[in-house]
Scaffold this active site. Structure first.
Site, short mmCIF file in Angstrom:
data_model
loop_
_atom_site.label_atom_id
_atom_site.label_comp_id
_atom_site.label_asym_id
_atom_site.label_seq_id
_atom_site.Cartn_x
_atom_site.Cartn_y
_atom_site.Cartn_z
N ARG A 233 -0.83 5.23 -14.42
CA ARG A 233 -0.37 4.65 -13.93
C ARG A 233 -1.58 3.98 -13.55
O ARG A 233 -2.55 4.40 -13.54
CB ARG A 233 -0.07 5.58 -12.39
CG ARG A 233 1.10 6.25 -12.81
CD ARG A 233 2.31 4.74 -11.62
NE ARG A 233 3.42 5.41 -12.19
CZ ARG A 233 4.53 5.68 -12.57
NH1 ARG A 233 3.92 5.62 -14.25
NH2 ARG A 233 5.87 6.26 -12.95
N ASP A 257 -1.55 -0.22 -19.89
CA ASP A 257 -0.15 -0.70 -19.83
C ASP A 257 0.36 -0.78 -18.35
O ASP A 257 1.07 -1.17 -18.01
CB ASP A 257 0.76 0.40 -20.28
CG ASP A 257 1.92 -0.10 -20.66
OD1 ASP A 257 2.09 -1.63 -21.40
OD2 ASP A 257 3.00 0.49 -19.90
N GLU A 262 -0.31 -3.93 -9.41
CA GLU A 262 0.60 -4.70 -10.83
C GLU A 262 1.72 -5.13 -9.88
O GLU A 262 2.55 -5.79 -10.33
CB GLU A 262 1.14 -3.71 -11.55
CG GLU A 262 2.41 -2.20 -11.10
CD GLU A 262 2.22 -1.88 -12.50
OE1 GLU A 262 3.19 -1.62 -12.75
OE2 GLU A 262 1.22 -1.14 -13.39
N HIS A 294 3.63 -2.90 -18.31
CA HIS A 294 3.92 -1.37 -18.05
C HIS A 294 5.50 -1.24 -18.98
O HIS A 294 6.09 -1.15 -18.51
CB HIS A 294 4.76 -1.27 -16.10
CG HIS A 294 4.63 0.15 -15.86
ND1 HIS A 294 3.70 0.30 -14.61
CD2 HIS A 294 4.75 1.36 -16.66
CE1 HIS A 294 4.52 1.78 -14.10
NE2 HIS A 294 5.43 1.61 -15.72
#
Length: 335
Positions: A233, A257, A262, A294
Site C-alpha cells: 500500500r 507498484d 494514487e 498497482h
C-alpha cells in the site's frame, strides 16, 4: 439480484460476467466509485467496488439513500472504507480475505530485478539502437541481505524466492512466521533490518499503526545503495521524504507498484493531462525509480480467485451467512 460493479478493468470484465452468469445480474462499469459516481448505484441492493473506491461516510450515505445494503469489495485491503458509518447505516461490507500471494510476491521481485539490472533504461536504449552498457551495471543478489517487512502469506512467498537466490534473510513482523524461520530467516527489530538490508520489501497492511512505516528517519537509516520495493500500500512510505532522499543521490533503485495518493490517478489514462501531483511527477523522473500502476495482484489466477470470492460473498449475503470475509455483518437481503 442486480449488482453494479464499479471500476471494472477490460481484462476483468469477462471473468466477472462469466462468474456471475446464471446466479445474479451483474452490470459492469469502468468508472470508479466516488462522491460524483455514487448516485449511479441508486436502485442496486448490492454493488462491487475496486481497491481505489471512495467508501467514505458521505459516499456510504449516498449509497444507503439509493437502496444499497451490501458492498462486495474486490480486494483484501479495506483502508478506503468507513466501517463505522457502514455499520450505522446497516450496509454489509465484504472483502476478499485471500487470493494468490504469488502474484504480488513475484511482481515485487519483478520490480526488484528490474531496478537492480536497469531493465527499463536498457529497453529504452535498445529501441533507439543504442547498445552501450554504460550505467547498466547491477549487482548479484546471492549472498546479499534482504529485509522483509511483513511475513504473512505474501511476505512468505517473497521470502521463498529470496531463499532461492541464496540471500541472507531478515524479517520484521508482530509475530514470527515459522515457515520463514525454517528457511533461515532471522527476526530483528525494524531499525536493525533497515540498516543491514541491501533490499527492503514491504508486505504489511496499511493501518493507522503502519502509515508512513517508512518515513524520513527510516529512509535515512537504510544503506545508501539499498533497493526499496513496495507492492503493498502506498501509504506505507512517506513519498515526500523518499523524494528528498532520492534527490540526495541515495538508493540503488526503488520499485513502487503503489503510491499514497494514487486514488484518481491509477487505473486511469492521464497521458493527455497535466499531472497536478508534483510529488509523483518528480518521483518518476529519477532514472533508477520504477513506478507501476498497482498491478501486482493482476494475474489471471489472482483475479479469478478474487472474482470467485466476490460471487461467494454475494451468495453469503443473500443467505444471511457471516463469514471471515465480512467486515460488517450481513443483515440479509431486502428481497
Amino acid at each position: 439480484m442486480e449488482i453494479l460493479a464499479f471500476g471494472v478493468q477490460a481484462d476483468e470484465r469477462p471473468l466477472i460476467e462469466r462468474a456471475f452468469a446464471g446466479l445474479h445480474d451483474i452490470h459492469c462499469v469502468h468508472v470508479f466509485l466516488t462522491e460524483d459516481t455514487a448516485p449511479m448505484a441508486a436502485g442496486y441492493e448490492a454493488i462491487s467496488t475496486s481497491v481505489n473506491a471512495n467508501l467514505s461516510g458521505r459516499v456510504l450515505q449516498t449509497l444507503a439513500v439509493g437502496g444499497t445494503s451490501m458492498i462486495a469489495q474486490r480486494s483484501t485491503g479495506f483502508n478506503n472504507i468507513d466501517l463505522d458509518v457502514a455499520e450505522r447505516l446497516g450496509i454489509s461490507i465484504a472483502r476478499v480475505s485471500y487470493y494468490s500471494p504469488y502474484s504480488v510476491a513475484e511482481f515485487a521481485w519483478t520490480l526488484a530485478m528490474a531496478v537492480n539490472r536497469r531493465i527499463v533504461r536498457a529497453s529504452a536504449r535498445t529501441r533507439d539502437f543504442d547498445f552501450r552498457l554504460d550505467g547498466l551495471m547491477g549487482r548479484d543478489l546471492r549472498g546479499r541481505t534482504v529485509g522483509v517487512l511483513g511475513t504473512g502469506k505474501i511476505g512468505e512467498a517473497f521470502t521463498r524466492i529470496a531463499h532461492g537466490f541464496g540471500m541472507r534473510l531478515l524479517g520484521w513482523d508482530v509475530a514470527e512466521n515459522p515457515a520463514c524461520a525454517a528457511l533461515g530467516m532471522t527476526y530483528v527489530d525494524k531499525d536493525e533490518l533497515l540498516a543491514a538490508a541491501d533490499l527492503v520489501s514491504l508486505h504489511v497492511p496499511l493501518l493507522p499503526a503502519t502509515h508512513h512505516l517508512i518515513g524520513a528517519a527510516e529512509l535515512r537509516a537504510m544503506k545508501d545503495d539499498a533497493i526499496l520495493v513496495n507492492s503493498s500500500r502506498g501509504g506505507l512510505i512517506d513519498t515526500d521524504a523518499l523524494v528528498t532522499e532520492l534527490r540526495r543521490g541515495r538508493f540503488s533503485g526503488v520499485g513502487l507498484d503503489v503510491y499514497e495518493a494514487e486514488a484518481g490517478l491509477f487505473f486511469l489514462d492521464k497521458s493527455l493531462e497535466a499531472i497536478q501531483d508534483d510529488t509523483l511527477a518528480r518521483l518518476v523522473t529519477f532514472p533508477h525509480v520504477l513506478v507501476t500502476s498497482h498491478q501486482a495482484y493482476y494475474t489471471e489466477d489472482a483475479v479469478g480467485q478474487i472474482v470467485a470470492a466476490t460471487v461467494q460473498n454475494v451468495d453469503d449475503y443473500v443467505a444471511g451467512r457471516r463469514t471471515e470475509n465480512f467486515l460488517v455483518s450481513p443483515a440479509g437481503p431486502a428481497s
